[in-house]
Write an enzyme that holds these catalytic residues in place. Structure first.
Site: not given
Length: 454
Positions: A112, A150, A300
């Site tokens: 991330d 990601d 999130d």
């Protein structure tokens, strides 16, 4: 990206099965490369919330439209010594049910890019050890693996040598997982339709070893419509074919794409809705599954802690959905709010003390690693319940700190840690319970907890 601990049903449904008032789709695939029924894990944050809050006005909608559906289990806590057993336990439960588990492995170094879900392995050598142990827990039956969200679409924090090292790590991880279980279906990160172009993403997938994988996934933790993602997938497949990489298929996260698209964070947007229900019966030869990779209701990291279950988010997603659940209970089947998913979630730690007064609290360590730990506290109400909330306090051990709490509000004064209920889990009925989780630094130990009801 938020882990879960953290994105369906095509038009044709072969049949539906009722278990303890909860309905979920079954059937075999009519397209793609996977055939079978996706596993519905009974031990999830939403299931535990339902068990603790049977009288909540939101529980029926959340149960019928979210908890009743199969979603991915996220393996996001980096612990080399426990990951094999964690994977084996989850896969074994799915195999025992004759269903297909979906696993999201989320532990790569610098994940991330330091965002809300930062963490992962300290370095890529330790990451490979983690992957090696995870692979040993996969068994030999079909399992769907969503490998490192990601990790390919988001590279802005890496220099060229770090990108090359990550690509090598993903290639090795894919080969390791496939070698351990040839029936495992491994998919790599393709971002989503409004991120990188198909040509750029195909180039990145090729470099990361998609030739050894079964395909790619899109829209994880995002909100783009299924039609847009499917079109993007076709463009990606065409671009990969042009590179001599053929036979790759797509899976799409549809957990939150039934409403508005746009900004990546769903914590504050009220026009989000669950999308197509999970299934491998897609009707599209390019698409192996519509999956709920991001469990609906898990945050999130914008308004709430990343990965924490928030009933207001779950209710918003479910109550505004225009698509009904795959089936409705037959006449005479209970659909009361007190119903909960089959196979009750993990019970409270054995040896829980009796409730003296209005509440009691018990602690267990759920994961530990060098220099840190993750724990879970169960708060149980007495015979009078907690009308206005609860507070749990304990004394921190020497060198210990609490870095993160979900399901409660943390304050620390000196060596005293205090967690008060969140706004949704303070009122407990007589003999009811709820849980909050925490991540700390130092040694876990066994804290002595004091619970006070209000």
């Amino acid at each position: 990206m938020s882990p879960s601990r953290p994105k369906i049903m095509a038009a044709a449904v072969v049949c539906a099965t009722a278990v303890a008032g909860v309905w979920f789709a079954t059937g075999t695939a009519s397209a793609g490369a996977i055939s079978g029924t996706l596993y519905r894990d009974p031990d999830t944050p939403v299931a535990r919330w339902l068990q603790a809050n049977p009288s909540d006005s939101r529980s029926t909608v959340i149960r019928d439209r979210i908890a009743s559906q199969p979603a991915s289990r996220w393996f996001a806590n980096f612990n080399v010594s426990t990951i094999r057993n964690e994977v084996s336990s989850y896969v074994g439960a799915a195999n025992a049910a004759g269903q297909i588990p979906v696993l999201t492995l989320y532990g790569i170094t610098n994940r991330d890019c330091g965002g809300a879900s930062s963490g992962g392995a300290p370095d890529l050598t330790q990451y490979q050890n983690w992957i090696n142990n995870a692979a040993q827990g996969l068994g030999g039956r079909t399992a769907v693996i969503v490998l490192e969200p990601d990790s390919i679409a988001l590279l802005t924090c890496l220099n060229s040598s770090e990108i090359a090292a990550r690509n090598q790590a993903l290639r090795t991880a894919t080969r390791t997982l496939k070698a351990a279980n040839p029936n495992a279906k491994v998919y790599l990160d393709a971002g989503h339709s409004t991120w990188n172009s198909a040509a750029e993403q195909a180039s990145r997938l090729a470099a990361a070893g998609v030739a050894d994988a079964d395909g790619f996934y899109t829209n994880v933790s995002n909100f783009n419509p299924t039609t847009a993602e499917a079109a993007f997938g076709r463009s990606l497949i065409s671009a990969l074919n042009g590179r001599g990489i053929t036979g790759k298929r797509q899976v799409i996260d549809t957990s939150r794409n039934g409403g508005a698209s746009g900004d990546w964070c769903g914590d504050d947007n009220t026009d989000r809705r669950i999308g197509q229900y999970p299934t491998v019966n897609t009707g599209d030869a390019n698409i192996d599954g519509y999956l709920w990779v991001k469990p609906p209701g898990e945050a999130d990291g914008c308004r709430y802690t990343a990965g924490s279950f928030q009933p207001d988010l779950a209710y918003s997603l479910a109550s505004s959905a225009t698509n009904p659940p795959p089936s409705s209970p037959t006449p005479g089947t209970s659909s009361s709010a007190s119903s909960s998913p089959s196979s009750s979630p993990s019970s409270s730690p054995s040896g829980s003390p009796p409730v003296i007064g209005s509440c009691a609290a018990t602690y267990r360590t759920t994961s530990s690693w060098q220099g840190g730990f993750q724990g879970e506290v169960t708060v149980r109400a007495g015979g009078s319940g907690t009308a206005n909330g609860w507070t749990v306090t304990w004394t921190l051990a020497s060198g210990q700190s609490i870095n993160q709490v979900w399901g409660g509000v943390l304050t620390v004064s000196g060596s005293t840690a205090t967690v008060r209920n969140a706004d949704w889990n303070g009122r407990l009925p007589a003999d009811g319970s709820t849980q909050f989780g925490l991540i700390g630094s130092g040694s876990a130990g066994t804290p002595v907890l004091t619970c006070t009801g209000r």
